[in-house]
Design a protein around this motif. Structure first.
Motif, PDB file in Angstrom:
ATOM      1  N   ASP A 465       5.139  -7.045 -16.212  1.00 45.15           N
ATOM      2  CA  ASP A 465       5.080  -7.844 -14.989  1.00 45.15           C
ATOM      3  C   ASP A 465       6.277  -7.560 -14.089  1.00 45.15           C
ATOM      4  OD1 ASP A 465       2.732  -8.948 -15.882  1.00 45.15           O
ATOM      5  OD2 ASP A 465       3.710 -10.701 -16.792  1.00 45.15           O
ATOM      6  N   ALA A 466       7.451  -7.282 -14.700  1.00 44.23           N
ATOM      7  CA  ALA A 466       8.651  -7.005 -13.906  1.00 44.23           C
ATOM      8  C   ALA A 466       8.494  -5.711 -13.111  1.00 44.23           C
ATOM      9  CB  ALA A 466       9.872  -6.919 -14.818  1.00 44.23           C
ATOM     10  N   ILE A 467       7.826  -4.717 -13.692  1.00 42.60           N
ATOM     11  CA  ILE A 467       7.584  -3.471 -12.956  1.00 42.60           C
ATOM     12  C   ILE A 467       6.583  -3.691 -11.834  1.00 42.60           C
ATOM     13  CG2 ILE A 467       6.628  -1.128 -13.157  1.00 42.60           C
ATOM     14  CD1 ILE A 467       7.826  -0.940 -15.903  1.00 42.60           C
ATOM     15  N   ASN A 468       5.635  -4.610 -12.045  1.00 40.41           N
ATOM     16  CA  ASN A 468       4.631  -4.942 -11.028  1.00 40.41           C
ATOM     17  C   ASN A 468       3.864  -3.683 -10.612  1.00 40.41           C
ATOM     18  OD1 ASN A 468       3.058  -6.015  -9.029  1.00 40.41           O
ATOM     19  ND2 ASN A 468       4.745  -6.989  -7.906  1.00 40.41           N
ATOM     20  N   PHE A 469       3.016  -3.218 -11.500  1.00 39.10           N
ATOM     21  CA  PHE A 469       2.293  -1.982 -11.254  1.00 39.10           C
ATOM     22  C   PHE A 469       1.314  -2.085 -10.087  1.00 39.10           C
ATOM     23  CE2 PHE A 469       3.713  -1.032 -15.594  1.00 39.10           C
ATOM     24  CZ  PHE A 469       4.145   0.263 -15.421  1.00 39.10           C
ATOM     25  N   THR A 470       0.850  -3.279  -9.814  1.00 44.32           N
ATOM     26  CA  THR A 470      -0.028  -3.448  -8.651  1.00 44.32           C
ATOM     27  C   THR A 470       0.721  -3.113  -7.368  1.00 44.32           C
ATOM     28  OG1 THR A 470      -1.267  -5.196  -9.788  1.00 44.32           O
ATOM     29  CG2 THR A 470      -1.486  -5.063  -7.385  1.00 44.32           C
ATOM     30  N   SER A 471       1.951  -3.611  -7.284  1.00 44.28           N
ATOM     31  CA  SER A 471       2.780  -3.298  -6.124  1.00 44.28           C
ATOM     32  C   SER A 471       3.127  -1.808  -6.076  1.00 44.28           C
ATOM     33  CB  SER A 471       4.064  -4.135  -6.166  1.00 44.28           C
ATOM     34  OG  SER A 471       4.930  -3.792  -5.116  1.00 44.28           O
ATOM     35  N   ARG A 472       3.357  -1.219  -7.258  1.00 47.99           N
ATOM     36  CA  ARG A 472       3.665   0.214  -7.304  1.00 47.99           C
ATOM     37  C   ARG A 472       2.474   1.029  -6.803  1.00 47.99           C
ATOM     38  NH1 ARG A 472       7.622  -2.084  -8.556  1.00 47.99           N
ATOM     39  NH2 ARG A 472       7.849  -1.766  -6.330  1.00 47.99           N
ATOM     40  N   LEU A 473       1.277   0.609  -7.159  1.00 47.56           N
ATOM     41  CA  LEU A 473       0.095   1.326  -6.713  1.00 47.56           C
ATOM     42  C   LEU A 473      -0.042   1.258  -5.200  1.00 47.56           C
ATOM     43  CD1 LEU A 473      -2.455   2.909  -7.404  1.00 47.56           C
ATOM     44  CD2 LEU A 473      -3.657   0.716  -7.669  1.00 47.56           C
ATOM     45  N   HIS A 474       0.208   0.092  -4.620  1.00 44.19           N
ATOM     46  CA  HIS A 474       0.174  -0.038  -3.168  1.00 44.19           C
ATOM     47  C   HIS A 474       1.234   0.869  -2.531  1.00 44.19           C
ATOM     48  CE1 HIS A 474      -2.778  -3.025  -3.533  1.00 44.19           C
ATOM     49  NE2 HIS A 474      -2.004  -4.098  -3.739  1.00 44.19           N
ATOM     50  N   GLN A 475       2.385   0.933  -3.154  1.00 43.04           N
ATOM     51  CA  GLN A 475       3.468   1.793  -2.660  1.00 43.04           C
ATOM     52  C   GLN A 475       3.041   3.258  -2.677  1.00 43.04           C
ATOM     53  OE1 GLN A 475       6.999   1.580  -5.106  1.00 43.04           O
ATOM     54  NE2 GLN A 475       8.368   2.170  -3.438  1.00 43.04           N
ATOM     55  N   PHE A 476       2.412   3.674  -3.769  1.00 47.69           N
ATOM     56  CA  PHE A 476       1.942   5.051  -3.887  1.00 47.69           C
ATOM     57  C   PHE A 476       0.877   5.355  -2.833  1.00 47.69           C
ATOM     58  CE2 PHE A 476      -1.349   7.902  -5.597  1.00 47.69           C
ATOM     59  CZ  PHE A 476      -0.596   9.058  -5.770  1.00 47.69           C
ATOM     60  N   GLU A 477      -0.092   4.468  -2.693  1.00 50.25           N
ATOM     61  CA  GLU A 477      -1.183   4.699  -1.741  1.00 50.25           C
ATOM     62  C   GLU A 477      -0.673   4.729  -0.308  1.00 50.25           C
ATOM     63  OE1 GLU A 477      -3.806   1.530  -2.790  1.00 50.25           O
ATOM     64  OE2 GLU A 477      -4.945   2.765  -4.224  1.00 50.25           O
ATOM     65  N   HIS A 478       0.313   3.881  -0.003  1.00 55.86           N
ATOM     66  CA  HIS A 478       0.885   3.875   1.352  1.00 55.86           C
ATOM     67  C   HIS A 478       1.562   5.211   1.655  1.00 55.86           C
ATOM     68  CE1 HIS A 478       2.931   2.498   4.966  1.00 55.86           C
ATOM     69  NE2 HIS A 478       4.085   2.869   4.433  1.00 55.86           N
ATOM     70  N   MET A 479       2.338   5.708   0.702  1.00 53.35           N
ATOM     71  CA  MET A 479       3.033   6.979   0.916  1.00 53.35           C
ATOM     72  C   MET A 479       2.037   8.135   1.026  1.00 53.35           C
ATOM     73  SD  MET A 479       6.089   8.264   1.293  1.00 53.35           S
ATOM     74  CE  MET A 479       7.305   7.219   0.468  1.00 53.35           C
ATOM     75  N   GLN A 480       1.009   8.137   0.189  1.00 49.21           N
ATOM     76  CA  GLN A 480       0.016   9.200   0.252  1.00 49.21           C
ATOM     77  C   GLN A 480      -0.772   9.158   1.560  1.00 49.21           C
ATOM     78  OE1 GLN A 480      -0.547  11.873  -2.026  1.00 49.21           O
ATOM     79  NE2 GLN A 480       1.496  11.124  -2.517  1.00 49.21           N
ATOM     80  N   ASN A 481      -1.005   7.970   2.072  1.00 50.33           N
ATOM     81  CA  ASN A 481      -1.682   7.852   3.378  1.00 50.33           C
ATOM     82  C   ASN A 481      -0.828   8.462   4.482  1.00 50.33           C
ATOM     83  OD1 ASN A 481      -4.075   6.655   2.534  1.00 50.33           O
ATOM     84  ND2 ASN A 481      -3.217   4.583   2.638  1.00 50.33           N
ATOM     85  N   GLN A 482       0.485   8.273   4.398  1.00 48.13           N
ATOM     86  CA  GLN A 482       1.383   8.902   5.378  1.00 48.13           C
ATOM     87  C   GLN A 482       1.280  10.420   5.309  1.00 48.13           C
ATOM     88  OE1 GLN A 482       5.455   7.581   5.412  1.00 48.13           O
ATOM     89  NE2 GLN A 482       4.918   5.419   5.184  1.00 48.13           N
ATOM     90  N   HIS A 483       1.208  10.964   4.111  1.00 51.03           N
ATOM     91  CA  HIS A 483       1.093  12.419   3.955  1.00 51.03           C
ATOM     92  C   HIS A 483      -0.250  12.921   4.483  1.00 51.03           C
ATOM     93  CE1 HIS A 483       4.650  13.804   1.611  1.00 51.03           C
ATOM     94  NE2 HIS A 483       4.744  12.506   1.306  1.00 51.03           N
ATOM     95  N   ARG A 484      -1.321  12.169   4.236  1.00 49.01           N
ATOM     96  CA  ARG A 484      -2.635  12.570   4.755  1.00 49.01           C
ATOM     97  C   ARG A 484      -2.644  12.563   6.280  1.00 49.01           C
ATOM     98  NH1 ARG A 484      -4.681   8.351   0.710  1.00 49.01           N
ATOM     99  NH2 ARG A 484      -4.881   9.515  -1.234  1.00 49.01           N
ATOM    100  N   LEU A 485      -2.038  11.527   6.859  1.00 47.68           N
ATOM    101  CA  LEU A 485      -1.967  11.444   8.321  1.00 47.68           C
ATOM    102  C   LEU A 485      -1.130  12.586   8.885  1.00 47.68           C
ATOM    103  CD1 LEU A 485      -2.573   9.909  10.946  1.00 47.68           C
ATOM    104  CD2 LEU A 485      -0.547   8.492  10.496  1.00 47.68           C
ATOM    105  N   HIS A 486      -0.049  12.910   8.209  1.00 54.51           N
ATOM    106  CA  HIS A 486       0.822  14.004   8.649  1.00 54.51           C
ATOM    107  C   HIS A 486       0.061  15.326   8.644  1.00 54.51           C
ATOM    108  CE1 HIS A 486       4.324  16.585   9.051  1.00 54.51           C
ATOM    109  NE2 HIS A 486       4.025  17.182   7.910  1.00 54.51           N
ATOM    110  N   THR A 487      -0.702  15.575   7.575  1.00 53.81           N
ATOM    111  CA  THR A 487      -1.497  16.802   7.498  1.00 53.81           C
ATOM    112  C   THR A 487      -2.556  16.839   8.592  1.00 53.81           C
ATOM    113  OG1 THR A 487      -1.159  16.863   5.103  1.00 53.81           O
ATOM    114  CG2 THR A 487      -2.970  18.183   5.987  1.00 53.81           C
TER     115      THR A 487
END
Length: 535
Positions: A465-487
């Motif tokens: 719970d301290a790692i909060n993987f749900t939040s980590r997943l949102h973080q990953f998807e947000h960053m990947q969306n930035q890369h897709r938009l950049h491409t």
């Protein structure tokens, strides 16, 4: 003394020798006035004149050794100039004199220390062996010399000499220049730091030196400077800037630089700082390449074994959790680096979730090349624990699901597909683990790790719970969306430029065939960029 006529030169040397033999005349007091002329005669075309000048100089040097009162300063200036002579015998004689002066002159030579060092360092790489030997001996004598800056010991001038010799064509000279910077940092750190701007740029440039020994010494100097927090952060920022502006440096020297810094400055500290800076990197292509480079070093370098062990405990203790969260923020720039980090941290459920979240545009040749590397790394000793966990498919079902997910992304004809499929065949039936997953209840992460008996399941759940993987997943998807938009923006820019050029060609009646200009302006397709990192 500057007359070239050989008869005049013989006449002058004869008179100097005669006057020096008269006890009532102190010729040492006048020596600085005609010393340069005598050195000039050492390169005379006449062997007899060279011999006479050498004999006279040898006698004067012996008198200097026996005299308590000598004006070393004026003569030191002459010797420094003559040490750079094109004539080998003149250089050897000048270096020999400097060697004796360093032993005899003491505090008188403090103001001339930088100049003498500037004469010695190039001679360390001289093609004449005798000159090299004397120069090295003199260099050692200078190293043992201790002086106070208040006495005229000009640290800034010495640093300037060392900086100049960093660009020498000779490796031995560059090495000694770096050794001098190290010595000055050890003995006069505050003064060196105050003049850091004078040499820092040259030290960064020296990281591209063709010699591994030079690069290792440069890293040691940087590590010595970066002992305090301010300069440590500045070092990492400037390193990233250098890697960004010089991609070949990252490819050829990146692994060497990062690995050595991890040894000298603590691997966890170095990686945390890299991650903090790269998280906000605006150049997304570079950020992805840099993260992949750091990830490969993390997974393969013996120097980072302790860091890997900390990450393996990410779901067991706070130290591992904090490191995992810190690296995860920037590792999101690369999907494959993020999956690798999760496998290393044994966060298999999250790894499976990330794999399932990948879209069509993410599965390109760049991704597949990185995946191929990961599959081969899974067969290395570093991931032995992971392969052993495959023996217990019921307990490590999310590991199996992650690996099967990766298998489904690989082309069936690829070598990586065959390697991974062969490995998975040795595990228990995937179907039985799926049935177990359906029957399991409670926190799925309780099955991820080989949990010690003294760690309760609720403690493991709290860490999850301290790692909060749900939040980590949102973080990953947000960053990947930035890369897709950049491409996407890159391709829009390319298409717009291509259309403009083609329209101009049609208007001018030019050929409708594809122009070489288009190939020059075209951004690399995601499937064409490999992002490979040489270690």
């Amino acid at each position: 003394m500057n007359v070239l006529n050989p008869f005049v030169r013989q006449f002058l040397v004869g008179w100097i020798t005669v006057l020096d033999s008269v006890p009532e005349i102190d010729m040492l007091g006048f020596l600085p006035d005609f010393l340069d002329g005598l050195f000039n005669m050492l390169s005379d075309s006449s062997h007899e004149i060279r011999q006479q000048a050498d004999t006279a100089l040898s006698e004067f040097l012996q008198e200097i050794k026996n005299s308590p009162n000598v004006d070393y300063g004026r003569m030191a200036e002459i010797l420094v100039r003559r040490a750079a002579s094109h004539d080998e015998f003149t250089r050897l004689t000048a270096i020999t004199w400097i060697n004796e002066f360093v032993k005899l002159g003491g505090n008188q030579l403090v103001p001339y220390f930088a100049d003498m060092l500037g004469a010695i360092l190039p001679c360390i790489s001289d093609k004449e062996e005798k000159i090299k030997m004397v120069a090295r001996e003199t260099n050692e004598e200078l190293r043992s010399f201790h002086a106070d800056p208040v006495e005229g010991f000009d640290i800034r001038s010495i640093l300037s000499v060392a900086r100049r010799e960093l660009t020498s064509e000779w490796e031995a000279t560059r090495i000694e220049a770096l050794n001098w910077i190290t010595i000055l940092l050890a003995q006069y750190r505050a003064e060196v730091i105050s003049h850091l701007n004078d040499v820092f740029g040259s030290l960064l440039s020296a990281l591209s030196d063709p010699s591994d020994e030079v690069v290792l010494l440069v890293i040691e100097v940087h590590a010595c400077i970066a002992r305090d927090s301010l300069h440590f952060q500045q070092l990492i920022v400037l390193l990233i800037h250098n890697f960004r502006s010089n991609q070949s440096l990252l490819e050829k020297r990146g692994a060497l630089i990062v690995r050595r810094l991890c040894v000298l400055l603590d691997a966890e500290r170095v990686y945390r700082e890299f991650s903090t800076i790269l998280e906000g990197e605006h150049d997304l292509d570079f950020a992805s390449t840099m993260v992949q480079a750091l990830n490969l070093i993390l997974l393969t370098s013996p120097e980072l074994a302790d860091l890997r062990n900390i990450l393996k405990q990410s779901l067991l203790n706070v130290t591992g959790k904090d490191l995992f969260v810190s690296l995860y923020a920037s590792w999101c720039h690369s999907a494959m680096a993020t999956i690798s980090l999760c496998l290393l941290a044994q966060a298999y459920h999250h790894a499976s979730t990330i794999i399932q979240s990948l879209g069509e545009e993410d599965i390109n040749s760049k991704f597949l090349i990185q995946l191929d590397k990961l599959i081969r790394l899974l067969e290395s000793p570093i991931f032995a624990y992971l392969r052993l966990q495959l023996q217990d498919p019921e307990r490590y079902m999310w590991l199996l699901k992650s690996l099967y997910g990766l298998l489904m992304l690989l082309p069936q004809q690829s070598a990586a597909f065959k390697i991974l499929r062969t490995r998975l065949k040795t595990a228990s039936s995937h179907g039985s683990s799926t049935d177990q997953a359906k029957r399991s209840s409670g926190n799925a992460y309780s099955q991820i790790l080989q949990v010690p008996e003294d760690i309760k399941s609720e403690e493991l759940g709290n860490m999850h719970d301290a790692i909060n993987f749900t939040s980590r997943l949102h973080q990953f998807e947000h960053m990947q969306n930035q890369h897709r938009l950049h491409t996407k923006l890159q391709w829009q820019t390319y298409n717009s430029t291509s259309s403009t050029i083609l329209q101009r060609m049609r208007n001018s009646g030019g050929s409708r065939q594809s122009s070489p200009i288009l190939d020059m302006t075209r951004p690399p397709m995601p499937s064409q960029t490999s992002g490979q990192f040489q270690q």
